[in-house]
Design an enzyme around this catalytic site. Structure first.
Site, PDB file in Angstrom:
ATOM      1  CE  LYS A 152      75.865 -30.417 -79.340  1.00 13.19           C
ATOM      2  NZ  LYS A 152      75.136 -30.582 -78.128  1.00 13.19           N
ATOM      3  CE  LYS A 179      67.759 -27.413 -71.408  1.00 14.85           C
ATOM      4  NZ  LYS A 179      67.984 -27.361 -72.839  1.00 14.85           N
TER       5      LYS A 179
HETATM    6  P1  ADP Z   1      67.162 -30.327 -74.302  1.00 22.28           P
HETATM    7  O1  ADP Z   1      67.052 -31.314 -75.399  1.00 22.28           O
HETATM    8  O2  ADP Z   1      65.842 -29.901 -73.752  1.00 22.28           O
HETATM    9  O3  ADP Z   1      68.096 -29.172 -74.591  1.00 22.28           O
HETATM   10  P2  ADP Z   1      69.216 -31.277 -72.449  1.00 22.28           P
HETATM   11  O4  ADP Z   1      69.427 -32.735 -72.240  1.00 22.28           O
HETATM   12  O5  ADP Z   1      70.224 -30.531 -73.241  1.00 22.28           O
HETATM   13  O6  ADP Z   1      67.755 -31.161 -73.059  1.00 22.28           O
HETATM   14  O7  ADP Z   1      69.065 -30.539 -71.031  1.00 22.28           O
HETATM   15  C1  ADP Z   1      68.193 -31.034 -70.036  1.00 22.28           C
HETATM   16  C2  ADP Z   1      68.955 -31.937 -69.069  1.00 22.28           C
HETATM   17  O8  ADP Z   1      69.804 -31.161 -68.228  1.00 22.28           O
HETATM   18  C3  ADP Z   1      68.129 -32.694 -68.092  1.00 22.28           C
HETATM   19  O9  ADP Z   1      67.635 -33.886 -68.618  1.00 22.28           O
HETATM   20  C4  ADP Z   1      69.088 -32.924 -66.906  1.00 22.28           C
HETATM   21  O10 ADP Z   1      69.569 -34.243 -66.907  1.00 22.28           O
HETATM   22  C5  ADP Z   1      70.252 -32.001 -67.182  1.00 22.28           C
HETATM   23  N1  ADP Z   1      70.690 -31.182 -66.039  1.00 22.28           N
HETATM   24  C6  ADP Z   1      71.967 -30.886 -65.742  1.00 22.28           C
HETATM   25  N2  ADP Z   1      72.084 -30.113 -64.681  1.00 22.28           N
HETATM   26  C7  ADP Z   1      70.820 -29.868 -64.254  1.00 22.28           C
HETATM   27  C8  ADP Z   1      70.270 -29.085 -63.185  1.00 22.28           C
HETATM   28  N3  ADP Z   1      71.048 -28.423 -62.334  1.00 22.28           N
HETATM   29  N4  ADP Z   1      68.934 -29.041 -63.080  1.00 22.28           N
HETATM   30  C9  ADP Z   1      68.128 -29.710 -63.913  1.00 22.28           C
HETATM   31  N5  ADP Z   1      68.596 -30.459 -64.961  1.00 22.28           N
HETATM   32  C10 ADP Z   1      69.924 -30.533 -65.127  1.00 22.28           C
HETATM   33 MG    MG Z   2      70.227 -29.343 -75.057  1.00 23.16          MG
END
Ligand code: ADP
Ligand code: MG
Length: 319
Positions: free
Chosen positions: A134, A281
């Site tokens: 990470k 997620k």
């Molecule tokens: P957070 O701060 O909310 O945890 P992240 O950046 O870790 O946000 O996760 C959200 C991001 O996941 C989105 O901005 C998108 O670019 C990415 N992403 C990757 N794969 C997917 C997918 N299959 N569907 C939607 N978003 C996705």
């Molecule tokens: Mg995140």
């Protein structure tokens, strides 16, 4: 009378800072927090009375870490990562608690929110400790990276042409130390804010003491664990996209509106959700439902009310 499901709402760390700005003004952080908390207050007004809020801390802890690095000649004794996570929990918790108090007073609502500095037990034998992956903080050139490896024992990894970055382990959360306090706060009729940044990673020594660990825990995983341990009905993951998409990086991404755990599991296996962002997620949602949760939803921050009412985002059900 309608029974309102208990909610755990997880805010993405990116959702709490201004977009595309390297040096946002502090006032903007309060304004953005206010926008989110107005939506939480709407839920309170509708009758939702058991609510836990969790949040990410990526950008915030990154900045805390950077400030340390930039002043390391003046302050050579650096604080460890567990303390940086605690700093970010305090900072974000304060801002949320502060704006929420104002909103609730304006609306004459009696409840209030309390931030719980949250420690999370991890297993020192977790395989993640053998492969830190990470990335945190700033980029270094090759020479500096070498020096930091020998001087501080850090692991640094090259990041696609941008230089070297420190990487830390991201072990699985096993137990929320302050779990009972979350229960108590909900039972008192208040809103609990906690598990910020995935919680402060600690280990339990053989003497029963808690000891901070230099790692970070994924906030989606910790939120899922907390939601199941508290017996939450609905787990809401708020982020900056409308939900989980199939073929996300293609010309025709498809928003998943409703799905079962089995369907999501299949798409997970097919690699539709990217590592480090959407994948954790979806995994968190699936874990929560496998442990007895009733519904999980991944939705855009601006659509909290519709997401809770099953009208937007990706709604995931057991089965
Ligand atoms: P957070 O701060 O909310 O945890 P992240 O950046 O870790 O946000 O996760 C959200 C991001 O996941 C989105 O901005 C998108 O670019 C990415 N992403 C990757 N794969 C997917 C997918 N299959 N569907 C939607 N978003 C996705
Ligand atoms: Mg995140």
């Amino acid at each position: 009378m309608k029974r309102y499901p208990s909610l755990l709402i997880a805010f993405g760390g990116n959702a709490l800072i201004p977009r595309d700005r390297a040096h946002p003004h502090q006032k903007e952080e309060f304004l953005i927090a206010r926008r989110s908390m107005e939506k939480v207050a709407d839920l309170v007004e509708q009758g939702y009375d058991r609510i836990i809020l969790t949040h990410g801390n990526g950008p915030q802890v990154g900045r805390i870490f950077l400030q340390q690095e930039l002043t390391r000649d003046e302050f050579p004794r650096q604080v460890t990562l567990d303390v940086c996570v605690a700093d970010s929990q305090g900072r974000i918790g304060y801002i949320l608690q502060n704006v929420f108090d104002s909103i609730l007073s304006e609306r004459s609502l009696a409840t209030r929110a309390f931030t719980i500095i949250t420690q999370v037990v991890v297993d020192p034998a977790d395989p993640a400790f053998n492969k830190p992956d990470k990335p945190i903080g700033v980029f270094y050139d090759k020479e500096e990276a070498k020096r930091l490896t020998t001087e501080r024992g850090w692991t640094l990894k090259e990041d696609a042409g941008r230089g070297f970055r420190r990487v830390v382990p991201s072990p699985r959360p096993l137990m929320i130390v302050e779990k009972q306090i979350f229960h108590d706060i909900l039972d008192l009729g208040f809103i609990a804010i906690g598990a910020g940044g995935g919680g402060i990673p600690v280990r339990r020594t053989t003497w029963g003491r808690l000891e901070g660990i230099e790692a970070v825990i994924d906030k989606d995983r910790t939120s899922a664990l907390l939601a199941s341990e508290i017996g939450i009905d609905t787990f809401v993951i708020l982020t900056t996209v409308k939900g989980a998409f199939l073929n996300y990086q293609s010309k025709q991404p498809h928003l998943i509106r409703r799905a079962s755990v089995t369907e999501m599991q299949g798409w997970l296996n097919d690699g539709h959700f990217l590592e480090g962002s959407m994948r954790p997620k979806v995994e968190a949602a699936v874990d929560f439902l496998a442990r007895g949760g009733q519904r999980a939803v991944i939705a855009h921050l601006d659509e909290l009310d519709d997401a809770v009412e099953e009208n937007s985002g990706t709604q995931i059900y057991p089965g």
